[in-house]
Design a protein around this motif. Structure first.
Motif, PDB file in Angstrom:
ATOM      1  N   ARG A 128       0.834  -1.201   0.000  1.00 41.45           N
ATOM      2  CA  ARG A 128       0.000   0.000   0.000  1.00 41.45           C
ATOM      3  C   ARG A 128       0.877   1.263   0.000  1.00 41.45           C
ATOM      4  O   ARG A 128       0.666   2.199  -0.770  1.00 41.45           O
ATOM      5  CB  ARG A 128      -0.887  -0.059   1.242  1.00 41.45           C
ATOM      6  N   TYR A 129       1.875   1.265   0.861  1.00 43.46           N
ATOM      7  CA  TYR A 129       2.796   2.410   0.896  1.00 43.46           C
ATOM      8  C   TYR A 129       3.593   2.528  -0.399  1.00 43.46           C
ATOM      9  O   TYR A 129       3.891   3.630  -0.854  1.00 43.46           O
ATOM     10  CB  TYR A 129       3.756   2.282   2.082  1.00 43.46           C
ATOM     11  N   LEU A 130       3.951   1.380  -0.985  1.00 41.68           N
ATOM     12  CA  LEU A 130       4.703   1.441  -2.243  1.00 41.68           C
ATOM     13  C   LEU A 130       3.865   2.081  -3.351  1.00 41.68           C
ATOM     14  O   LEU A 130       4.377   2.869  -4.144  1.00 41.68           O
ATOM     15  CB  LEU A 130       5.152   0.037  -2.670  1.00 41.68           C
ATOM     16  N   ALA A 131       2.573   1.754  -3.365  1.00 43.83           N
ATOM     17  CA  ALA A 131       1.695   2.364  -4.378  1.00 43.83           C
ATOM     18  C   ALA A 131       1.639   3.880  -4.182  1.00 43.83           C
ATOM     19  O   ALA A 131       1.694   4.655  -5.133  1.00 43.83           O
ATOM     20  CB  ALA A 131       0.297   1.758  -4.304  1.00 43.83           C
ATOM     21  N   MET A 132       1.551   4.278  -2.928  1.00 42.05           N
ATOM     22  CA  MET A 132       1.543   5.702  -2.602  1.00 42.05           C
ATOM     23  C   MET A 132       2.857   6.347  -3.087  1.00 42.05           C
ATOM     24  O   MET A 132       2.862   7.434  -3.667  1.00 42.05           O
ATOM     25  CB  MET A 132       1.433   5.815  -1.088  1.00 42.05           C
ATOM     26  N   ALA A 164       9.438  -5.928  -3.173  1.00 40.13           N
ATOM     27  CA  ALA A 164       9.937  -4.544  -3.171  1.00 40.13           C
ATOM     28  C   ALA A 164      10.005  -3.914  -4.557  1.00 40.13           C
ATOM     29  O   ALA A 164      10.055  -2.696  -4.677  1.00 40.13           O
ATOM     30  CB  ALA A 164      11.316  -4.484  -2.514  1.00 40.13           C
ATOM     31  N   GLY A 165       9.993  -4.723  -5.605  1.00 35.26           N
ATOM     32  CA  GLY A 165      10.190  -4.159  -6.941  1.00 35.26           C
ATOM     33  C   GLY A 165      11.537  -3.474  -7.005  1.00 35.26           C
ATOM     34  O   GLY A 165      12.542  -4.026  -6.546  1.00 35.26           O
ATOM     35  N   VAL A 264      -0.625   1.391  -8.783  1.00 33.86           N
ATOM     36  CA  VAL A 264      -0.800   0.016  -8.306  1.00 33.86           C
ATOM     37  C   VAL A 264      -0.081  -0.936  -9.269  1.00 33.86           C
ATOM     38  O   VAL A 264       0.633  -1.849  -8.851  1.00 33.86           O
ATOM     39  CB  VAL A 264      -2.294  -0.361  -8.176  1.00 33.86           C
ATOM     40  N   ASP A 265      -0.236  -0.683 -10.559  1.00 33.84           N
ATOM     41  CA  ASP A 265       0.457  -1.523 -11.541  1.00 33.84           C
ATOM     42  C   ASP A 265       1.969  -1.495 -11.296  1.00 33.84           C
ATOM     43  O   ASP A 265       2.639  -2.525 -11.374  1.00 33.84           O
ATOM     44  CB  ASP A 265       0.161  -1.044 -12.969  1.00 33.84           C
ATOM     45  N   ALA A 266       2.488  -0.309 -10.983  1.00 32.34           N
ATOM     46  CA  ALA A 266       3.929  -0.177 -10.743  1.00 32.34           C
ATOM     47  C   ALA A 266       4.363  -0.948  -9.500  1.00 32.34           C
ATOM     48  O   ALA A 266       5.513  -1.373  -9.395  1.00 32.34           O
ATOM     49  CB  ALA A 266       4.309   1.295 -10.600  1.00 32.34           C
ATOM     50  N   THR A 267       3.446  -1.127  -8.562  1.00 31.74           N
ATOM     51  CA  THR A 267       3.764  -1.822  -7.315  1.00 31.74           C
ATOM     52  C   THR A 267       3.805  -3.341  -7.511  1.00 31.74           C
ATOM     53  O   THR A 267       4.436  -4.055  -6.736  1.00 31.74           O
ATOM     54  CB  THR A 267       2.694  -1.454  -6.254  1.00 31.74           C
ATOM     55  N   PHE A 268       3.137  -3.801  -8.564  1.00 29.10           N
ATOM     56  CA  PHE A 268       3.072  -5.237  -8.825  1.00 29.10           C
ATOM     57  C   PHE A 268       3.626  -5.523 -10.226  1.00 29.10           C
ATOM     58  O   PHE A 268       2.885  -5.932 -11.125  1.00 29.10           O
ATOM     59  CB  PHE A 268       1.620  -5.722  -8.710  1.00 29.10           C
TER      60      PHE A 268
END
Ligand code: GDP
Ligand code: MG
Ligand code: ZN
Length: 352
Positions: A128-132, A164-165, A264-268
């Motif tokens: 969630r924080y990564l998407a932010m 972590a991507g 969100v796409d960037a987070t996954f």
């Protein structure tokens, strides 16, 4: 305070020229407390309030913003007349039944997402924080704190690295040497680090460890400030004596996203890679024929917990966007410099 130490650069100078011509001074917002600001300028830190115009125009400044202020001897407070364009901004949805956004911090280079390796540890919250973060334009860094409370550090690090991507993963115990070691490469003159994470994960302790004795000094506000001592309900910016700028944020009990779905796409990224092969461009990966994400999940090529988390965040944003006045949101979005997808693929991290 020297403006370069606060992160002032050639771009800011250019963006500021019209305000300089009008007699305003540049400053960086270092504290925000219920609509009252502290702004660091070349002449010292002043308390300030927005002008009525700025208040009505829409977006108010947040900690980390560069602003145009008028400093007059006749007024006890300075006025904030304008906010300079941002290079990044960290936004969340305001808590409760609203579609309003709240800017948590602006002009952040590295966003430290702090997790406690105690019962705070939660991979889904980190996502969630990564998407932010990917929506903000700042480069995320994952910091696993309280290593002393964890009996399987290598295992945790491996789990976090797997989600972590492009974000680097560091560990720390909020003791000065360890914190210095983990964060040293990021502490550079003019670069801004912001710390986010649940309340109690150790953000303020980490920042105090980096600041050492200097925290009191950085708190100093010109006479006339009535806001007294530090509490952690404030968002605050500190400048380190050896270079580097830190933003502390109060704990967020719950973060609700206020972002584009492509964050969100960037987070996954592993799901996104399959999504590119779906038959339909607007595939939601729920039931469509020819969906490469569903196929990959069925073959066991995707972690089911990740797929579920991905859908949950996308649904949450979809519902938010339905409730928002779409046009207003697009206009608002256009007001700041949109960071391109390429940054998400090639984030800027120090070499070490
Ligand atoms: N055991 C342990 N406790 C820590 C560590 N870092 C911070 N703490 C404690 O966690 C509590 C919350 O810390 P604080 O910095 O206020 O968290 P914040 O809400 O994120 O700012 C305090 O009691 C700290 O002493 C750590 O690395 N290990
Ligand atoms: Mg705190
Ligand atoms: Zn699909």
């Amino acid at each position: 305070m020297n403006l370069e130490e606060l992160g002032w650069g050639a771009n800011h100078k250019q963006n500021f020229s019209e305000y300089a011509d009008a007699g305003y001074k540049p400053g960086r917002l270092v504290r925000e407390d219920m609509g009252a600001y502290a702004v660091a300028t070349a002449l010292g830190t002043v308390t300030a309030r927005p002008t009525g115009n700025l208040r009505h125009e829409g977006e108010l400044p947040a900690v980390g913003d560069w602003v145009a202020v008028s400093l007059t001897d006749s007024e006890s407070e300075a006025r904030v007349h304008a906010v300079l364009p941002r290079t990044s901004r960290l936004v969340r949805k305001k808590a409760g039944n609203t579609t309003e956004q709240q800017v948590v911090a602006a002009n952040v280079d590295w966003l430290f997402i702090v997790t406690g390796l105690d019962n705070n540890y939660n991979l889904r919250r980190i996502e969630r924080y990564l998407a932010m973060a990917w929506d903000s334009g700042a480069s995320p860094v994952l910091l696993l704190n309280k290593t002393d409370l964890c009996d399987d550090l290598p295992g945790r690090v491996e789990e976090v690295k797997a989600i972590a991507g492009a974000a680097p993963v560091h560990t720390s115990r909020a003791d000065q040497l360890e914190v210095d070691h983990a964060l040293r490469p990021y502490l550079q003159t003019g670069k801004t680090l912001a710390f986010v994470g649940s309340s109690g994960v150790g953000k303020s302790t980490l920042i105090n460890a980096l600041l050492g004795e200097s925290r009191q000094d950085t708190q100093h506000v010109r006479k006339g400030d009535q806001h007294g001592r530090h509490t952690t309900t404030w968002r605050e910016l500190f400048v380190l004596p050896d270079g580097g700028i830190l933003i502390d944020t109060p704990g967020m009990r719950e973060i609700q996203l206020w972002a584009d779905t492509d964050a969100v796409d960037a987070t996954f990224p592993e799901i996104e890679a399959y999504a590119e092969q779906c038959r339909f461009r607007d595939c939601t990966h729920n039931h469509e024929p020819g969906c490469a994400v569903i196929a990959a999940a069925e073959k066991g090529h995707l972690d089911p917990a990740r797929v579920e988390s991905y859908h949950k965040l996308r649904r949450e944003l979809h519902n938010l966007h339905l409730r928002q006045d779409h046009r207003a949101r697009q206009e608002e979005k256009a007001r700041w410099k949109v960071i391109h997808k390429s940054l998400r693929k090639h984030p800027k991290y120090p070499n070490w």
